[in-house]
Design a protein around this motif. Structure first.
Motif: not given
Length: 541
Positions: A120-139
């Motif tokens: 997703v971030l490869e296609w749209d690095e400014n996706s707020v939803e993607a960054w938010m979801l990535l924060s939930r699965v961060a290690e």
């Protein structure tokens, strides 16, 4: 047929023909045919911008569509159609993947969610939803904090991100407060938000196949499929000029038709052949039968006149019309029921014996057979067609030069034979490509620029032809570019089994188990793997 490899100009002409036919198929709504033709184009000319652009309209998945359009922009950065198209496709992909990520997060599949978010971030690095979801699965908390900072940089009013970030900082402050006095705090410094997404699992863009293999969990670079002159069936080493594999007997050369469909010249040749058959060959048969009828009428009229002189009453008019149909002689000559009297039948055979009639029919039958076989585009028919053209020309000329033939062959038949034979001879040189194919060595190689669906398609097709080494190469690429499609892994595992590489097959099976542990095919594949181990790798070669 030529034994040499087609020249660059011949390949270019064939590629242009495939491109035109592919575009026409797209416009006609024939998606499968268009996809096959355009895939051939990019396989032979990987920098063909038009082919990639039109292929994007008929590939099966949005991922492949994005890949095709990305290739267009790589080759032609100013292509506005591709720029508009890829923006629409990426928005659709981002929306779809965000929903899939949310489902993966809720079901606890964190690793799968991270891989999807990477795309997703490869296609749209400014996706707020993607960054938010990535924060939930961060290690780590640092990684989560970076993701939340990115969210706030893109959307300063995002209250959920702000609250989560405050919670991380309060927790860090609490941990620092619990540290013993006089000792430095062990907590890490706050990391600033990166300017671009952190790539934990690099994506597999079409133009970076080497990098894509690095993220594949199997060590497939050591599968031994690294020489393009290996046998495409069993992967045994061969020489460039070998016609067949010495190990498995598989054919190492393939024939590619010069034309995929019948040319306009061939259709004209078929029409000329039909006219030639009817006018020249059938016309000669009917003319000969008409002569037989005329002779019979003359003889019958003479006999009736003799009867009249002897005082018998006869009707000369009836004698002239009682036998006037030459077609009526055909059943008699072929041995079928007829209406001829015994006397008339005897007269017919005296004028033209049955053997002569059958010989006259042979050119017509041969011409009819050639007409039908022209549709098959069988190579031998081409030579027969050319031979009949030469015979027709010679026959027409002989009708004027040889005195006995001049009296026997009517002028219309002579003219038609000479004219149509000449046209057929000219057309014979125009339709050569309809009947011939070019030979090409089957190389154990793969074009990594093809989209994933193309690799999956060709992998299955080569597996169906028992070309297990070539199938393995394509399926390996399919697993890299379509990691979510289990079919590629299953096909790759079976290909390795057939090639006698059970260790690699077992590695693919483990990858399947990690990617989709609940897949119902795993039990069947595990049983197959056990049978392979018991039987021994040699029986699967």
């Amino acid at each position: 047929m030529s034994e040499t490899t087609p020249s660059r100009s011949e390949i270019q002409l064939q590629t242009e023909l495939w491109l035109r036919e592919g575009i026409a198929a797209v416009k006609a709504g024939e998606r499968q045919r268009a996809r096959d033709l355009l895939l051939r184009v990019v396989e032979h000319d990987e920098e063909n911008v038009s082919a990639w652009l039109w292929l994007s309209a008929v590939v099966e998945t949005p991922e492949d569509q994005e890949t095709c359009l990305a290739n267009v922009l790589t080759l032609d950065p100013d292509n506005q159609a591709a720029a508009r198209g890829i923006a629409v496709v990426r928005k659709k992909l981002v929306d779809d993947y965000v929903h899939r990520v949310a489902a993966a997060v809720e079901s606890g599949h964190r690793e799968q969610a991270r891989e999807l978010l990477d795309r997703v971030l490869e296609w749209d690095e400014n996706s707020v939803e993607a960054w938010m979801l990535l924060s939930r699965v961060a290690e780590t908390s640092d990684e989560r904090e970076s993701c939340l900072q990115r969210v706030l940089a893109l959307d300063p009013g995002n209250e959920a991100a702000r609250q989560a970030l405050d919670a991380i900082r309060r927790r860090r402050e609490a941990l620092q407060a619990e540290e013993p006095a006089g000792e430095p705090a062990a907590g890490p410094a706050i990391q600033q938000a990166p300017a671009s997404p952190v790539r934990l699992h690099p994506a597999a863009p079409l133009y970076a196949g080497e990098e894509a293999e690095e993220r594949f969990s199997l060590s497939l670079s050591d599968d031994g499929l690294n020489d393009e002159y290996q046998c495409p069936y069993c992967a045994a080493p061969t020489e460039p000029r070998d016609r067949r594999c010495r190990s498995c007997g598989g054919k190492l050369w393939t024939e590619t038709p010069r034309l995929d469909k019948m040319s306009s010249a061939l259709w004209v040749a078929i029409g000329v052949q039909a006219v030639n058959m009817l006018v020249t060959h059938l016309g000669l048969v009917l003319f000969s039968l008409a002569n037989v009828v005329l002779v019979i009428k003359a003889q019958t009229l003479v006999l009736d006149f003799q009867k009249f002189l002897n005082g018998e009453f006869v009707n000369p008019i009836e004698s002239l019309i009682k036998f006037e149909d030459p077609i009526g002689l055909i059943p008699f000559y072929l041995g079928f029921p007829h209406e001829l009297s015994p006397e008339t039948a005897e007269m017919v055979l005296e004028i033209m014996p049955r053997g002569v009639f059958l010989m006259l029919c042979l050119p017509f039958l041969l011409s009819f057979a050639v007409l039908i076989l022209l549709f098959t585009r069988w190579k031998a028919v081409y030579y027969v067609f050319m031979a009949t053209a030469v015979i027709d020309v010679v026959f027409g000329v002989a009708g004027y030069v040889v005195a006995p033939l001049s009296a026997w062959i009517p002028v219309p038949v002579r003219v038609a034979s000479l004219l149509l034979g000449g046209i057929k001879l000219f057309l014979a040189f125009q339709i050569e490509d309809d009947f011939f194919a070019d030979e090409k060595r089957v190389l154990l190689s793969v074009d990594r620029r093809l989209p994933g669906s193309a690799h999956l398609y060709w992998g299955g097709r080569y597996a169906g032809q028992q070309m297990w080494a070539l199938a393995a190469l394509h399926l390996r690429q399919a697993t890299l570019k379509l990691p979510d499609q289990i079919e590629g892994y299953v096909g790759l595992m079976l290909a390795y089994i057939k090639l006698g590489r059970p260790n690699l097959a077992a590695g693919v099976l483990e990858a399947i188990k990690r990617a989709d542990p609940d897949n119902p095919k795993i039990a069947e594949l595990t049983a197959l793997m056990e049978r392979t181990r018991m039987a021994g790798a040699g029986s699967w070669g």
